[in-house]
Scaffold this active site. Structure first.
Site, PDB file in Angstrom:
ATOM      1  N   ASN A 206       0.839  -1.202   0.000  1.00 52.91           N
ATOM      2  CA  ASN A 206       0.000   0.000   0.000  1.00 52.91           C
ATOM      3  C   ASN A 206       0.868   1.244   0.000  1.00 52.91           C
ATOM      4  OD1 ASN A 206       0.557   0.802   2.858  1.00 52.91           O
ATOM      5  ND2 ASN A 206      -0.312  -1.239   3.193  1.00 52.91           N
ATOM      6  N   ASP A 275      -4.232  -6.369   5.294  1.00 50.50           N
ATOM      7  CA  ASP A 275      -5.217  -7.203   5.991  1.00 50.50           C
ATOM      8  C   ASP A 275      -5.191  -8.643   5.495  1.00 50.50           C
ATOM      9  OD1 ASP A 275      -6.187  -5.300   7.727  1.00 50.50           O
ATOM     10  OD2 ASP A 275      -7.517  -4.452   6.202  1.00 50.50           O
ATOM     11  N   LYS A 285       8.600 -17.003 -10.699  1.00 51.76           N
ATOM     12  CA  LYS A 285       7.868 -15.863 -11.234  1.00 51.76           C
ATOM     13  C   LYS A 285       6.628 -16.376 -11.962  1.00 51.76           C
ATOM     14  CE  LYS A 285       8.565 -12.043 -14.361  1.00 51.76           C
ATOM     15  NZ  LYS A 285       9.314 -11.613 -15.512  1.00 51.76           N
ATOM     16  N   PRO A 301      -2.812 -11.708  10.656  1.00 48.61           N
ATOM     17  CA  PRO A 301      -3.112 -11.415  12.060  1.00 48.61           C
ATOM     18  C   PRO A 301      -3.272  -9.902  12.261  1.00 48.61           C
ATOM     19  CG  PRO A 301      -0.791 -11.989  11.775  1.00 48.61           C
ATOM     20  CD  PRO A 301      -1.473 -12.245  10.463  1.00 48.61           C
ATOM     21  N   ASP A 302      -4.050  -9.527  13.253  1.00 47.92           N
ATOM     22  CA  ASP A 302      -4.159  -8.115  13.617  1.00 47.92           C
ATOM     23  C   ASP A 302      -3.010  -7.824  14.579  1.00 47.92           C
ATOM     24  OD1 ASP A 302      -4.810  -5.634  14.793  1.00 47.92           O
ATOM     25  OD2 ASP A 302      -6.898  -5.915  14.196  1.00 47.92           O
ATOM     26  N   VAL A 304      -1.672  -5.138  16.104  1.00 46.54           N
ATOM     27  CA  VAL A 304      -1.830  -4.352  17.337  1.00 46.54           C
ATOM     28  C   VAL A 304      -2.705  -5.085  18.360  1.00 46.54           C
ATOM     29  CG1 VAL A 304      -3.746  -2.858  16.544  1.00 46.54           C
ATOM     30  CG2 VAL A 304      -2.153  -2.038  18.266  1.00 46.54           C
ATOM     31  N   PHE A 320      -3.953   3.641  14.791  1.00 48.12           N
ATOM     32  CA  PHE A 320      -4.236   4.692  13.815  1.00 48.12           C
ATOM     33  C   PHE A 320      -5.304   4.176  12.872  1.00 48.12           C
ATOM     34  CE2 PHE A 320      -1.136   8.097  14.329  1.00 48.12           C
ATOM     35  CZ  PHE A 320      -0.423   7.568  15.387  1.00 48.12           C
ATOM     36  N   LYS A 334     -13.098   0.425  16.061  1.00 45.27           N
ATOM     37  CA  LYS A 334     -11.757  -0.196  16.020  1.00 45.27           C
ATOM     38  C   LYS A 334     -11.078  -0.104  17.374  1.00 45.27           C
ATOM     39  CE  LYS A 334     -10.852   0.329  11.138  1.00 45.27           C
ATOM     40  NZ  LYS A 334     -10.170   1.028  10.076  1.00 45.27           N
ATOM     41  N   LYS A 338     -10.030  -3.632  18.961  1.00 48.31           N
ATOM     42  CA  LYS A 338      -8.612  -3.953  19.059  1.00 48.31           C
ATOM     43  C   LYS A 338      -8.059  -3.761  20.471  1.00 48.31           C
ATOM     44  CE  LYS A 338      -7.990  -2.654  14.224  1.00 48.31           C
ATOM     45  NZ  LYS A 338      -7.010  -3.386  13.399  1.00 48.31           N
TER      46      LYS A 338
END
Ligand code: CTP
Length: 396
Positions: A206, A275, A285, A301-302, A304, A320, A334, A338
């Protein structure tokens, strides 16, 4: 006792630096003065040595302790660098990284918070180059005590008079107070994007630049913390002084951050963690064919949320969220999901702030109380704004 290096440059207001040195000493600081050669035309080394009881430096090769490089020693030992009065020349040199005398060399070797009080002719202050330099310094986190308007020494009227000694001293003492607020604390920051491999040459990622994570690391260091940054690949390196663990994938980020988390007092999850990852990345390749290509993605996995489970009691967790800041419901959800103490929402849909930008605007949501808005600030100022607030939640 805090160590302040006071840089004095060649402005007629140089004589007022003597009062400033005394004010800072009254505020409990050890003050060491460095004059530029032009400042020495207005004020003397003896004046400052007598006032402060410390050696005063002028020339690039001055060495009060034989065999020790004073510019490095002074830069390392300083808790704060104040330059007052600061001429247009020093501002432009600071902005460009020129080190051609003792003061500018110390400034280049110094990595902590800096306060600058300009004083000059109004036309020199209004000059595009000077204004550009001031903007660059502000973007790096340098605090500016703006010069006052009035009659300047050359007889002209306008903005350029050195701010009052009490104004500069209180700004300096406030910065010093601030530099202690994370002393002895360990701060863990996840930063940047993650890269999830598709094959040996391609990945999913990203647009996170890592700038906000780097700014938070720098501000936390300035506040006296021990800082570890676990970072995905970024173009902006974390600051000198932070220990850095480089990772690529979300799973690697979780593993590296889990090593540090149990000892951390403050965990700042700035990373834009993917995610999903590709369930079975190809070893070689992937070659083009005429067929559709389907990639199966599985959840990551999350990070935080997992860190929250292993954090020590009393540790403060900050997440964040890239969300529209006019609707904070998702960010609040969130925060709960979390197990965070704070979540900082930034509106990435607005141009000029957020991803890749040098500026940011945060809305800080805690478990109690109304959300607070930072306003649009440079990322480093935003980092300071945020850390000041979350540091208050740390147990005494
Ligand atoms: N985060 C994390 N690990 C993940 C995803 C997110 O640690 N796998 C952290 C981020 O570092 C950030 C916070 O969680 O502090 C919110 O990230 P965000 O991507 O907005 O949350 P998601 O749970 O992925 O929600 P969404 O579905 O809106 O993307």
């Amino acid at each position: 006792m805090s160590n302040v290096v006071l840089g004095v440059t060649g402005s007629i207001a140089a004589y007022r630096a003597a009062d400033l040195a005394r004010e800072l000493m009254r505020g409990g600081c050890t003050v060491r003065v460095c004059l530029t050669p032009s400042a020495e035309k207005f004020v003397t080394r003896v004046l400052f040595e007598s006032l402060t009881g410390q050696p005063c430096l002028v020339w690039a090769f001055d060495e009060p302790e034989a065999g020790r490089m004073a510019h490095i020693d002074w830069a390392r030992q300083a808790d704060l660098l104040v330059i007052a009065p600061a001429t247009a020349n020093i501002l432009n040199k600071l902005a460009a990284g020129v080190a051609d005398d003792m003061l500018s060399t110390i400034a280049l070797a110094y990595t902590g918070p800096m306060l600058v009080a300009p004083a000059m002719n109004p036309a020199m202050l209004a000059n595009d180059t000077t204004q550009e330099s001031l903007r660059r310094l502000v973007a790096r986190g340098v605090e500016i005590v703006q010069p006052a308007e009035g009659e300047v020494a050359c007889g002209e009227h306008g903005q350029g008079k050195l701010a009052s000694v009490s104004e500069i001293a209180s700004a300096a003492l406030a910065l010093i107070g601030w530099t202690r607020s994370l002393r002895g604390r360990r701060v863990l920051i996840t930063s940047g994007p993650t890269r999830e491999p598709i094959d040996s040459v391609r990945f999913l990622s990203n647009r996170s630049s890592g700038k906000m994570g780097a700014a938070l690391a720098k501000a936390a260091l300035w506040m006296g913390a021990e800082v570890t940054v676990v970072t995905g690949p970024t173009s902006v390196p974390p600051p000198l002084g932070a220990s850095v663990v480089k990772v690529e994938t979300a799973q690697e980020m979780l593993a590296a951050a889990s090593e540090e988390a149990p000892a951390a007092d403050l965990i700042l999850a700035v990373a834009a963690v993917a995610d999903y990852r590709v369930a079975e990345p190809s070893r070689g390749k992937i070659r083009r064919t005429a067929e559709d290509l389907l990639l199966r993605l599985v959840p990551n996995p999350d990070v935080v949320a997992e860190l929250g489970r292993i954090a020590k009691p009393g540790a403060v967790l900050v997440g964040f969220a890239a969300e529209p800041t006019d609707d904070l419901a998702v960010a609040r959800e969130k925060l709960e999901r979390k197990g965070l103490h704070f979540i900082a929402a930034n509106d990435v849909s607005r141009p000029g702030i957020g991803f890749e930008s040098d500026e940011n605007e945060l809305v800080l949501i805690g478990r109690q109380g109304p959300p607070e808005r930072s306003g649009t600030l440079s990322k480093i100022a935003c980092a300071r704004w945020l850390l000041e607030r979350v540091a208050r939640a740390l147990p005494g």
